[in-house]
Design a protein around this motif. Structure first.
Motif, PDB file in Angstrom:
ATOM      1  N   ASN A 131       0.830  -1.214   0.000  1.00 15.48           N
ATOM      2  CA  ASN A 131       0.000   0.000   0.000  1.00 15.48           C
ATOM      3  C   ASN A 131       0.860   1.259   0.000  1.00 15.48           C
ATOM      4  O   ASN A 131       0.539   2.249  -0.668  1.00 15.48           O
ATOM      5  N   PHE A 132       1.951   1.230   0.760  1.00 15.66           N
ATOM      6  CA  PHE A 132       2.862   2.365   0.810  1.00 15.66           C
ATOM      7  C   PHE A 132       3.384   2.682  -0.592  1.00 15.66           C
ATOM      8  O   PHE A 132       3.359   3.834  -1.043  1.00 15.66           O
ATOM      9  N   HIS A 133       3.827   1.663  -1.287  1.00 19.33           N
ATOM     10  CA  HIS A 133       4.373   1.890  -2.626  1.00 19.33           C
ATOM     11  C   HIS A 133       3.286   2.230  -3.637  1.00 19.33           C
ATOM     12  O   HIS A 133       3.544   2.995  -4.579  1.00 19.33           O
ATOM     13  N   ALA A 134       2.112   1.680  -3.465  1.00 23.61           N
ATOM     14  CA  ALA A 134       1.015   2.027  -4.368  1.00 23.61           C
ATOM     15  C   ALA A 134       0.665   3.513  -4.240  1.00 23.61           C
ATOM     16  O   ALA A 134       0.391   4.188  -5.243  1.00 23.61           O
ATOM     17  N   LEU A 135       0.677   4.036  -3.017  1.00 19.40           N
ATOM     18  CA  LEU A 135       0.364   5.446  -2.792  1.00 19.40           C
ATOM     19  C   LEU A 135       1.442   6.365  -3.362  1.00 19.40           C
ATOM     20  O   LEU A 135       1.141   7.483  -3.802  1.00 19.40           O
ATOM     21  N   LEU A 136       2.685   5.901  -3.363  1.00 23.10           N
ATOM     22  CA  LEU A 136       3.800   6.759  -3.758  1.00 23.10           C
ATOM     23  C   LEU A 136       4.308   6.490  -5.168  1.00 23.10           C
ATOM     24  O   LEU A 136       5.275   7.116  -5.599  1.00 23.10           O
ATOM     25  N   GLN A 137       3.637   5.579  -5.894  1.00 25.53           N
ATOM     26  CA  GLN A 137       4.207   5.147  -7.175  1.00 25.53           C
ATOM     27  C   GLN A 137       4.246   6.250  -8.233  1.00 25.53           C
ATOM     28  O   GLN A 137       5.023   6.163  -9.187  1.00 25.53           O
ATOM     29  N   ASN A 138       3.453   7.309  -8.076  1.00 29.20           N
ATOM     30  CA  ASN A 138       3.475   8.403  -9.048  1.00 29.20           C
ATOM     31  C   ASN A 138       4.333   9.589  -8.602  1.00 29.20           C
ATOM     32  O   ASN A 138       4.383  10.611  -9.297  1.00 29.20           O
ATOM     33  N   GLU A 139       4.998   9.442  -7.459  1.00 31.28           N
ATOM     34  CA  GLU A 139       5.863  10.515  -6.983  1.00 31.28           C
ATOM     35  C   GLU A 139       7.135  10.602  -7.839  1.00 31.28           C
ATOM     36  O   GLU A 139       7.685   9.571  -8.248  1.00 31.28           O
ATOM     37  N   ASN A 140       7.584  11.815  -8.079  1.00 35.75           N
ATOM     38  CA  ASN A 140       8.798  12.040  -8.853  1.00 35.75           C
ATOM     39  C   ASN A 140      10.009  11.953  -7.920  1.00 35.75           C
ATOM     40  O   ASN A 140      10.143  12.779  -7.014  1.00 35.75           O
ATOM     41  N   PRO A 141      10.899  10.979  -8.129  1.00 31.32           N
ATOM     42  CA  PRO A 141      12.082  10.862  -7.255  1.00 31.32           C
ATOM     43  C   PRO A 141      12.924  12.128  -7.203  1.00 31.32           C
ATOM     44  O   PRO A 141      13.622  12.368  -6.206  1.00 31.32           O
ATOM     45  N   ASN A 142      12.857  12.938  -8.250  1.00 26.30           N
ATOM     46  CA  ASN A 142      13.658  14.175  -8.273  1.00 26.30           C
ATOM     47  C   ASN A 142      13.162  15.207  -7.262  1.00 26.30           C
ATOM     48  O   ASN A 142      13.868  16.184  -6.983  1.00 26.30           O
ATOM     49  N   ASN A 143      11.955  14.996  -6.720  1.00 27.27           N
ATOM     50  CA  ASN A 143      11.410  15.925  -5.726  1.00 27.27           C
ATOM     51  C   ASN A 143      11.820  15.566  -4.305  1.00 27.27           C
ATOM     52  O   ASN A 143      11.364  16.189  -3.351  1.00 27.27           O
ATOM     53  N   TYR A 144      12.649  14.548  -4.172  1.00 28.76           N
ATOM     54  CA  TYR A 144      13.079  14.076  -2.858  1.00 28.76           C
ATOM     55  C   TYR A 144      14.607  14.070  -2.793  1.00 28.76           C
ATOM     56  O   TYR A 144      15.272  13.688  -3.752  1.00 28.76           O
ATOM     57  N   ILE A 145      15.141  14.488  -1.655  1.00 24.81           N
ATOM     58  CA  ILE A 145      16.586  14.421  -1.474  1.00 24.81           C
ATOM     59  C   ILE A 145      16.965  13.040  -0.930  1.00 24.81           C
ATOM     60  O   ILE A 145      16.129  12.309  -0.386  1.00 24.81           O
ATOM     61  N   GLU A 146      18.229  12.688  -1.073  1.00 25.50           N
ATOM     62  CA  GLU A 146      18.760  11.505  -0.416  1.00 25.50           C
ATOM     63  C   GLU A 146      19.169  11.916   0.995  1.00 25.50           C
ATOM     64  O   GLU A 146      20.171  12.620   1.177  1.00 25.50           O
ATOM     65  N   THR A 147      18.406  11.506   1.975  1.00 24.28           N
ATOM     66  CA  THR A 147      18.706  11.912   3.353  1.00 24.28           C
ATOM     67  C   THR A 147      20.010  11.286   3.846  1.00 24.28           C
ATOM     68  O   THR A 147      20.723  11.870   4.660  1.00 24.28           O
ATOM     69  N   ILE A 148      20.306  10.081   3.370  1.00 30.13           N
ATOM     70  CA  ILE A 148      21.619   9.460   3.582  1.00 30.13           C
ATOM     71  C   ILE A 148      22.092   9.005   2.205  1.00 30.13           C
ATOM     72  O   ILE A 148      21.638   7.963   1.716  1.00 30.13           O
ATOM     73  N   PRO A 149      22.945   9.761   1.552  1.00 33.87           N
ATOM     74  CA  PRO A 149      23.359   9.412   0.186  1.00 33.87           C
ATOM     75  C   PRO A 149      23.913   7.991   0.083  1.00 33.87           C
ATOM     76  O   PRO A 149      24.681   7.544   0.931  1.00 33.87           O
ATOM     77  N   LYS A 150      23.433   7.272  -0.940  1.00 36.69           N
ATOM     78  CA  LYS A 150      23.880   5.903  -1.228  1.00 36.69           C
ATOM     79  C   LYS A 150      23.693   4.978  -0.017  1.00 36.69           C
ATOM     80  O   LYS A 150      24.537   4.129   0.276  1.00 36.69           O
ATOM     81  N   PHE A 151      22.562   5.132   0.644  1.00 32.19           N
ATOM     82  CA  PHE A 151      22.282   4.417   1.889  1.00 32.19           C
ATOM     83  C   PHE A 151      22.452   2.906   1.745  1.00 32.19           C
ATOM     84  O   PHE A 151      23.067   2.248   2.580  1.00 32.19           O
ATOM     85  N   HIS A 152      21.884   2.341   0.669  1.00 29.88           N
ATOM     86  CA  HIS A 152      21.958   0.890   0.460  1.00 29.88           C
ATOM     87  C   HIS A 152      22.884   0.525  -0.704  1.00 29.88           C
ATOM     88  O   HIS A 152      22.738  -0.545  -1.299  1.00 29.88           O
ATOM     89  N   ASP A 153      23.822   1.395  -1.028  1.00 32.61           N
ATOM     90  CA  ASP A 153      24.725   1.159  -2.145  1.00 32.61           C
ATOM     91  C   ASP A 153      25.799   0.144  -1.749  1.00 32.61           C
ATOM     92  O   ASP A 153      26.596   0.395  -0.831  1.00 32.61           O
ATOM     93  N   LEU A 154      25.822  -0.978  -2.440  1.00 27.08           N
ATOM     94  CA  LEU A 154      26.728  -2.064  -2.059  1.00 27.08           C
ATOM     95  C   LEU A 154      28.197  -1.662  -2.201  1.00 27.08           C
ATOM     96  O   LEU A 154      29.015  -1.957  -1.313  1.00 27.08           O
ATOM     97  N   GLN A 155      28.536  -0.980  -3.286  1.00 19.63           N
ATOM     98  CA  GLN A 155      29.936  -0.617  -3.484  1.00 19.63           C
ATOM     99  C   GLN A 155      30.427   0.346  -2.407  1.00 19.63           C
ATOM    100  O   GLN A 155      31.544   0.226  -1.905  1.00 19.63           O
TER     101      GLN A 155
END
Length: 354
Positions: A131-155
């Motif tokens: 439900n969370f993702h269904a509600l947010l699926q039309n949100e533009n990622p560019n309108n959100y900052i990365e609060t912790i940059p590369k939070f889940h970035d494996l490298q």
């Protein structure tokens, strides 16, 4: 809590647009990052007061921008609305001596769990994520900052681990040989993930079970909490992070690794919950889920191991080797999940690829 602390916290509350009176406080000791207090009015929970960890969240203005955006969408489609209280200056947080504070409402008649063996909870958790993702699926990622940059970035996490390993004491290096071997054994599997074909979504990014609220009366899922890490990401992040705390019924710092499990019944209920949520998942996303289920306990274990080697500078610990215990437990969970990849893939495709 002593009187001076109560007085100081009440002084902070006076800066928010709420009824001005003397409140009591109950510290919350579950979270590892922010300092959190339940604000009590006549011994009844009324608000949640948090001191935001600005060493972790360096852009509080951007964080609260994300927080407010998501809260509006979630509140528009939920019976469990929560309010963010502004300061008298109409800001969503209050700054004092370089400390940033925020105040949100307490969700009444709610409960959360660190672990569970109840299939209904797993089903409701899956539905809540969907439900969370269904509600947010039309949100533009560019309108959100990365609060912790590369939070889940494996490298990034591997680079941090390698740096910590090079600078760690010989004693700590010798105590982590099995964990280092597991990292090298698991990386080839995880590197099969192809991010270039996955759509970016607005994700919660920290969907462990205790960040979900359920009704005390019915155990129906109410809402996700701790929205600090809401930012662009991939669906498998939220899928894998929720799953790791549902199929394994013990705490993530469990020392007895024999108690760690992969509960297939809980997995199937979780998938059924996602299915009924109505979320639209692309075929590449569906194919990524088997990897995400391993990726999330692995990357959390890697971060815990890195912090152990760095002498516990990130996560709060109650004893010296707690981060190593977290790592061992999380890596065991990742190992068991990897052993169940074929089984998971069959259930996922059967239920979600309709």
């Amino acid at each position: 809590m002593d009187n001076s602390n109560i007085s100081n916290l009440n002084s902070v509350l006076q800066n928010f647009s709420i009824l001005q009176k003397v409140y009591n406080f109950d510290p919350v000791n579950v979270g590892l990052i922010n300092c959190t207090y339940i604000v009590l009015e006549l011994n009844e929970p009324k608000y949640i007061l948090q001191k935001i960890n600005t060493d972790v969240f360096k852009n509080v203005e951007g964080l609260m921008h994300n927080y407010n955006n998501v809260a509006k969408l979630l509140n528009s489609n939920s019976s469990s609305r929560f309010k963010i209280y502004n300061t008298h200056e109409n800001k969503s947080f209050y700054t004092l001596n370089n400390n940033c504070w925020r105040l949100i409402s307490f969700v009444k008649n709610s409960i959360n769990y660190n672990t569970t063996s109840e299939g209904k909870i797993a089903f409701e958790a899956g539905k809540l994520i969907g439900n969370f993702h269904a509600l947010l699926q039309n949100e533009n990622p560019n309108n959100y900052i990365e609060t912790i940059p590369k939070f889940h970035d494996l490298q990034l996490r591997l680079n941090q681990f390698e740096h910590a390993y090079k600078n760690a004491s010989l004693n700590k290096i010798n105590s982590t040989k099995d964990e280092v071997d597991f990292i090298h054994e698991t990386l080839p599997f995880l590197k099969q993930l192809n991010h270039s074909i996955l759509p970016k979504r607005i994700c919660h990014n920290d969907t462990k079970l205790n960040n979900m609220l359920f009704s005390k009366n019915s155990n129906k899922a109410l809402c996700l909490i701790d929205l600090d890490t809401v930012m662009p990401g991939f669906f498998y992040y939220d899928f894998g992070d929720a799953l790791r705390t549902l199929v394994n019924g013990v705490m993530e710092d469990e020392k007895d690794l024999e108690k760690i499990s992969f509960n297939t019944a809980m997995f199937e209920q979780f998938i059924k919950g996602i299915k009924v949520s109505g979320i639209k998942i692309t075929k590449p996303e569906i194919e990524s889920l088997q990897y995400g289920a391993v990726y999330m306990p692995f990357i959390h274990g890697l971060r815990a191991l890195t912090d152990y080697l760095n002498n516990n500078i990130y996560y709060q610990v109650s004893y010296e080797n707690q981060n190593l215990d977290r790592c061992k437990s999380l890596f065991k969970s990742a190992e068991l999940t990897k052993e169940n990849v074929s089984y998971m893939n069959g259930i996922i495709k059967k239920e979600l690829q309709g």
